[in-house]
Scaffold this motif. Structure first.
Motif, mmCIF file in Angstrom:
data_model
loop_
_atom_site.group_PDB
_atom_site.id
_atom_site.type_symbol
_atom_site.label_atom_id
_atom_site.label_comp_id
_atom_site.label_asym_id
_atom_site.label_seq_id
_atom_site.Cartn_x
_atom_site.Cartn_y
_atom_site.Cartn_z
ATOM 1 N N PHE A 183 6.872 15.020 -43.557
ATOM 2 C CA PHE A 183 6.128 16.150 -43.992
ATOM 3 C C PHE A 183 6.174 17.410 -43.550
ATOM 4 C CE2 PHE A 183 3.431 16.130 -40.427
ATOM 5 C CZ PHE A 183 3.482 14.897 -39.811
ATOM 6 N N ASP B 198 3.988 20.552 -43.179
ATOM 7 C CA ASP B 198 2.555 21.273 -43.141
ATOM 8 C C ASP B 198 2.583 22.276 -42.114
ATOM 9 O OD1 ASP B 198 2.718 20.080 -40.432
ATOM 10 O OD2 ASP B 198 0.999 18.635 -40.998
ATOM 11 N N ALA B 199 1.444 22.726 -41.612
ATOM 12 C CA ALA B 199 1.430 23.791 -40.793
ATOM 13 C C ALA B 199 2.125 23.748 -39.346
ATOM 14 C CB ALA B 199 -0.096 24.433 -40.655
ATOM 15 N N HIS B 200 2.052 22.370 -38.924
ATOM 16 C CA HIS B 200 2.513 22.061 -37.740
ATOM 17 C C HIS B 200 4.107 22.084 -37.802
ATOM 18 C CE1 HIS B 200 2.407 20.343 -33.844
ATOM 19 N NE2 HIS B 200 3.159 19.563 -34.131
ATOM 20 N N TYR C 15 5.242 15.032 -48.145
ATOM 21 C CA TYR C 15 4.014 15.757 -48.556
ATOM 22 C C TYR C 15 4.272 17.253 -48.253
ATOM 23 C CZ TYR C 15 -0.501 17.503 -47.124
ATOM 24 O OH TYR C 15 -1.610 18.302 -47.056
ATOM 25 N N THR D 293 -2.917 22.230 -34.820
ATOM 26 C CA THR D 293 -1.974 21.746 -36.089
ATOM 27 C C THR D 293 -1.242 20.430 -35.906
ATOM 28 O OG1 THR D 293 -0.119 23.097 -35.204
ATOM 29 C CG2 THR D 293 -1.384 24.119 -36.940
ATOM 30 N N ASP D 294 -1.064 20.099 -34.444
ATOM 31 C CA ASP D 294 -0.459 18.895 -34.174
ATOM 32 C C ASP D 294 -1.483 17.473 -34.803
ATOM 33 O OD1 ASP D 294 0.971 17.021 -33.202
ATOM 34 O OD2 ASP D 294 -0.048 16.813 -31.236
ATOM 35 N N LEU E 287 -3.077 17.501 -37.623
ATOM 36 C CA LEU E 287 -3.387 17.634 -39.178
ATOM 37 C C LEU E 287 -2.868 16.087 -39.969
ATOM 38 C CD1 LEU E 287 -2.054 21.493 -39.799
ATOM 39 C CD2 LEU E 287 -4.466 20.347 -40.421
ATOM 40 N N GLU E 288 -1.836 15.768 -39.166
ATOM 41 C CA GLU E 288 -1.348 14.393 -39.689
ATOM 42 C C GLU E 288 -2.402 13.304 -39.747
ATOM 43 O OE1 GLU E 288 1.833 12.744 -37.431
ATOM 44 O OE2 GLU E 288 2.207 11.367 -39.119
ATOM 45 N N ARG F 222 -5.221 13.992 -42.142
ATOM 46 C CA ARG F 222 -4.951 13.407 -43.531
ATOM 47 C C ARG F 222 -4.935 11.963 -43.654
ATOM 48 N NH1 ARG F 222 -0.750 17.232 -42.698
ATOM 49 N NH2 ARG F 222 0.867 15.495 -42.520
ATOM 50 N N ASP G 60 -6.348 19.207 -46.039
ATOM 51 C CA ASP G 60 -5.396 19.796 -45.119
ATOM 52 C C ASP G 60 -5.630 21.397 -45.013
ATOM 53 O OD1 ASP G 60 -2.979 21.147 -44.219
ATOM 54 O OD2 ASP G 60 -1.913 19.458 -44.499
ATOM 55 N N THR H 224 -6.322 23.488 -41.875
ATOM 56 C CA THR H 224 -5.371 24.579 -41.672
ATOM 57 C C THR H 224 -5.840 26.004 -41.441
ATOM 58 O OG1 THR H 224 -3.378 23.491 -42.453
ATOM 59 C CG2 THR H 224 -3.124 25.576 -42.065
ATOM 60 N N LYS I 282 -5.953 27.882 -38.026
ATOM 61 C CA LYS I 282 -5.165 29.196 -37.968
ATOM 62 C C LYS I 282 -6.006 30.498 -37.825
ATOM 63 C CE LYS I 282 -0.659 27.737 -38.848
ATOM 64 N NZ LYS I 282 0.400 28.093 -37.744
#
Lengths: 119, 157
Positions: A22, A24-26, A55, B16-17, B19-20, B23, B48, B52, B56
Motif C-alpha cells: 500500500f 499512503d502518507a507513511h 491501496y 503516519t505509521d 494509518l494502516e 484503515r 485515511d 493524514t 501532517k
C-alpha cells in the motif's frame, strides 16, 4: 511482510518500477526516494506497474505530481500500467488520466515511449 | 426516531505509521455493517485522507508530536454511517480551503491538498467543527442507501 516495497527492472531503455503493498502518507517517501534515484541516474523513461499495489491515497498520487515536471523537462515521462479497478478509480477521481498515459499492459506502456502517435 | 445503535472508537497516536491500523479498523466496521466493497473502499480512503491531514498539519508545529492522539469515532444509525475524526492541534479555517478546479489544479501540477477534495467526493456529507488548540473535528457521513447514485455501483440494500 513489508507494508510497501518497490523493485526495479530495466527493460528496452525504460526503467520499470513494480509497486507492492500500500502507498499512503507513511510509505510515499519510499517512492520519492526511488524516483529521485532514477532522476539522479538520468533514467527518465519510467514505467510504474501497479499490479501488486493494493491501496493508494492522495499522498501516493502526490508523489507523481512532484516529479513529473522535472522528468518531462528531460524528455522523459512516467507511464502507468496494470492498475486494478480500485486503484484506477482514485486516479480517475482526481483527473489523472488527462495528465498521464495509463494503460493495461506493460508492453503497451513501453511501446508508448517509442510509438506515441499510435496511442 | 431511533438513536445511534452502535458506536466504535479508536484512540491512537497521531503518526503516519498508524494509518494502516486506522484503515483496518474503519474497513472492518464498514464491511460488518453491510456496505459493498466499493463503498467500503470509499470510506477507507476518506478516513485515511482526514487522518493524514491531521497527522501532517494539525500537530505539525507542536513539540512532542508523537504523544498527540487522534480519536476516531464511528456511529451507526439505522440510515447512515458517521465517521468523526477529532484532534486537539491547531485548527484551520475550512472556508479558506477552496475546492480545487481539477483542470486548473492538474495544469499547475500542484502537490498535496487533494485530500479534502477526495473526502467531499467520496462521502455524502463532510462537515468541520474547528476550535484551534481545543478540538478540531471533521464529521463525514455515508448513507446506507445511495441517494446520489454516484455511478460507482449500487449499495446492497
Amino acid at each position: 511482510m513489508d507494508a510497501f516495497s518497490i523493485s526495479r527492472v530495466n527493460k528496452n531503455g525504460c526503467s520499470i518500477l513494480y509497486l507492492n503493498g500500500f502507498l499512503d502518507a507513511h510509505t510515499a517517501p519510499e517512492l520519492e526516494n526511488e524516483l529521485e534515484k532514477l532522476i539522479a541516474e538520468e533514467r527518465f523513461n519510467i514505467i510504474v506497474n501497479f499490479k501488486d499495489l493494493t491501496y493508494i491515497s492522495s499522498a501516493g498520487l502526490g508523489v507523481f505530481m512532484g516529479y513529473i515536471e522535472n522528468i518531462r523537462d528531460n524528455q522523459g515521462d512516467i507511464k502507468m500500467c496494470s492498475m486494478s479497478p480500485k486503484i484506477f478509480r482514485v486516479f480517475d477521481l482526481l483527473g489523472f488520466p488527462t495528465l498521464y498515459d495509463i494503460v493495461q499492459e506493460e508492453d503497451r506502456a513501453i511501446e508508448l515511449f517509442y510509438k506515441p502517435e499510435q496511442k | 426516531m431511533p438513536t445511534t445503535a452502535y458506536e466504535y472508537r479508536l484512540r491512537i497516536p497521531s503518526e503516519t505509521d498508524n494509518l494502516e491500523l486506522i484503515r483496518e479498523f474503519v474497513t472492518k466496521v464498514a464491511d460488518k455493517v453491510g456496505f459493498n466493497s466499493d463503498d467500503v473502499g470509499k470510506i477507507e480512503l476518506a478516513c485515511d485522507e482526514a487522518c493524514t491531514n491531521v497527522i501532517k498539519h494539525a500537530y505539525a508545529s507542536d513539540r512532542n508530536n508523537g504523544k498527540k492522539s487522534l480519536d476516531i469515532l464511528i456511529k451507526i444509525d439505522f440510515d447512515k454511517f458517521t465517521l468523526v475524526v477529532t484532534d486537539h492541534g491547531k485548527g484551520f479555517d475550512p472556508d479558506s480551503i477552496k475546492m480545487p478546479d481539477m483542470q486548473e489544479y492538474l495544469a499547475q501540477l500542484k502537490v498535496g491538498g487533494l485530500g479534502i477534495y477526495l473526502m467531499k467526493t467520496l462521502m455524502d456529507e463532510v462537515d468541520y467543527q474547528i476550535q484551534p488548540g481545543v478540538k478540531n473535528q471533521v464529521k463525514m457521513v455515508k448513507y446506507f442507501i445511495d441517494k446520489n447514485n454516484s455511478g460507482f455501483g449500487e449499495g446492497k440494500k
